[in-house]
Design a protein around this motif. Structure first.
Motif, mmCIF file in Angstrom:
data_model
loop_
_atom_site.group_PDB
_atom_site.id
_atom_site.type_symbol
_atom_site.label_atom_id
_atom_site.label_comp_id
_atom_site.label_asym_id
_atom_site.label_seq_id
_atom_site.Cartn_x
_atom_site.Cartn_y
_atom_site.Cartn_z
ATOM 1 N N ASN A 94 0.827 -1.216 0.000
ATOM 2 C CA ASN A 94 0.000 0.000 0.000
ATOM 3 C C ASN A 94 0.855 1.258 0.000
ATOM 4 O OD1 ASN A 94 -2.806 -0.767 -0.099
ATOM 5 N ND2 ASN A 94 -2.562 -1.666 1.943
ATOM 6 N N GLU A 95 1.999 1.217 0.670
ATOM 7 C CA GLU A 95 2.930 2.360 0.641
ATOM 8 C C GLU A 95 3.455 2.584 -0.770
ATOM 9 O OE1 GLU A 95 5.967 1.520 3.446
ATOM 10 O OE2 GLU A 95 4.655 1.684 5.205
ATOM 11 N N LYS A 98 0.912 4.269 -2.979
ATOM 12 C CA LYS A 98 0.853 5.710 -2.722
ATOM 13 C C LYS A 98 2.022 6.429 -3.376
ATOM 14 C CE LYS A 98 -1.685 5.425 1.667
ATOM 15 N NZ LYS A 98 -1.620 5.659 3.138
ATOM 16 N N GLU A 99 3.222 5.849 -3.262
ATOM 17 C CA GLU A 99 4.405 6.453 -3.887
ATOM 18 C C GLU A 99 4.214 6.610 -5.394
ATOM 19 O OE1 GLU A 99 8.060 4.434 -3.093
ATOM 20 O OE2 GLU A 99 7.710 4.346 -0.925
ATOM 21 N N ASN A 101 1.306 6.664 -6.925
ATOM 22 C CA ASN A 101 0.024 7.301 -7.221
ATOM 23 C C ASN A 101 -0.808 6.440 -8.170
ATOM 24 O OD1 ASN A 101 -1.919 9.336 -6.959
ATOM 25 N ND2 ASN A 101 -1.193 10.417 -8.778
ATOM 26 N N GLU A 105 -5.273 -1.114 -4.249
ATOM 27 C CA GLU A 105 -5.548 -1.363 -2.834
ATOM 28 C C GLU A 105 -5.084 -2.776 -2.509
ATOM 29 O OE1 GLU A 105 -9.383 -2.071 0.160
ATOM 30 O OE2 GLU A 105 -9.684 -1.661 -1.974
#
Length: 265
Positions: A94-95, A98-99, A101, A105
């Motif tokens: 999940n990290e 986010k990195e 974009n 999920e």
């Protein structure tokens, strides 16, 4: 949750906590810069023939998330959902989402326990190397997969060939470096346990918590899919290794890996 699955969860989380610094360090850069990183050429060729643009993609046993992130980005998918039992790997994935974009999920879950909140969610499902062996019952496994697929959804499995179940690898008592393709184990042997850790992730040998895995014949895989409404649409077999355990007999004529394709009827 079955006891062996609880044990595998603890063993995988231990391995990830002790991972080598290089494990997963290249995900962000490679996903940003490369086309379909972390897939072999034959798998890329299959994926490019599937219409993933705007699709919802699911991956079961997603490990650190790198393959799903790769496919969602390179295939212009609308969204990706990955499932894995190891909570620390899911947090890591999940990290990375986010990195990058990316609309991905990652969910910490035992595949057997995935509920109806994901019913008929996916247009495309991928299953990659080292997933099927962690489940004792492939009919039960594919029942969950089929439940999560839309009608007409496709599935692509890139796995170790079942014939490798018969081979010994370095460290196994019967292994003979002069007869690397000699079959020592039953094709139908079912349950294996070990405390040898996950070297590919940690780059070290250690006494680990107990891993329990299961070998499956080709018929178990095919029957598990077909009995749950997934029609087999393709099968390719290769004599090259994708597991890391049999690379010393690459391209010598022994079946080492495969791609199975299916469609939910």
């Amino acid at each position: 949750m079955e006891k062996y699955i609880e044990g595998n969860k603890a063993a995988w989380e231990e391995a990830f906590d002790n991972r080598h610094a290089s494990w997963g360090a290249d995900i962000t850069e490679r996903v940003e810069k490369e086309d379909y990183p972390f897939f072999n050429d034959e798998m890329v060729a299959v994926l490019k023939k599937i219409n993933t643009k705007g699709a919802v993609i699911g991956q079961f046993c997603c490990n650190n998330g790198r393959e799903l992130l790769s496919l969602v980005k390179s295939g212009s998918a609308a969204r990706g959902v990955g499932f894995d039992i190891a909570e620390n790997q899911i947090s890591f994935a999940n990290e990375k989402a986010k990195e990058l974009n990316l609309p991905c999920e990652f969910v910490a879950a035992n595949v057997y326990d995935i509920d109806d909140s994901h019913k008929e969610e996916f247009d495309v499902v991928i299953i990659t190397i080292g997933a099927l062996c962690w489940f004792d019952n492939l009919d039960r496994f594919f029942a969950v997969i089929a439940k999560c697929m839309k009608l007409g959804a496709v599935i692509v499995i890139n796995e170790q060939h079942p014939c490798t179940n018969m081979l010994a690898t370095q460290g196994d008592e019967p292994y003979n470096p002069d007869h690397k393709k000699e079959c020592h184990y039953s094709y139908f042997e079912h349950e294996w346990t070990g405390n040898g850790g996950m070297y590919y992730m940690t780059q070290k040998n250690y006494e680990s918590k107990t891993f329990t895995d299961y070998t499956h014949s080709m018929s178990e895989i095919m029957s598990g899919m077909c009995s749950n409404g997934i029609m087999i649409t393709g099968l390719q077999e290769f004599d090259y290794d994708i597991s890391g355990g049999f690379s010393d007999i690459d391209c010598t004529g022994f079946p080492l890996s495969m791609i199975v394709q299916g469609k939910k009827q």
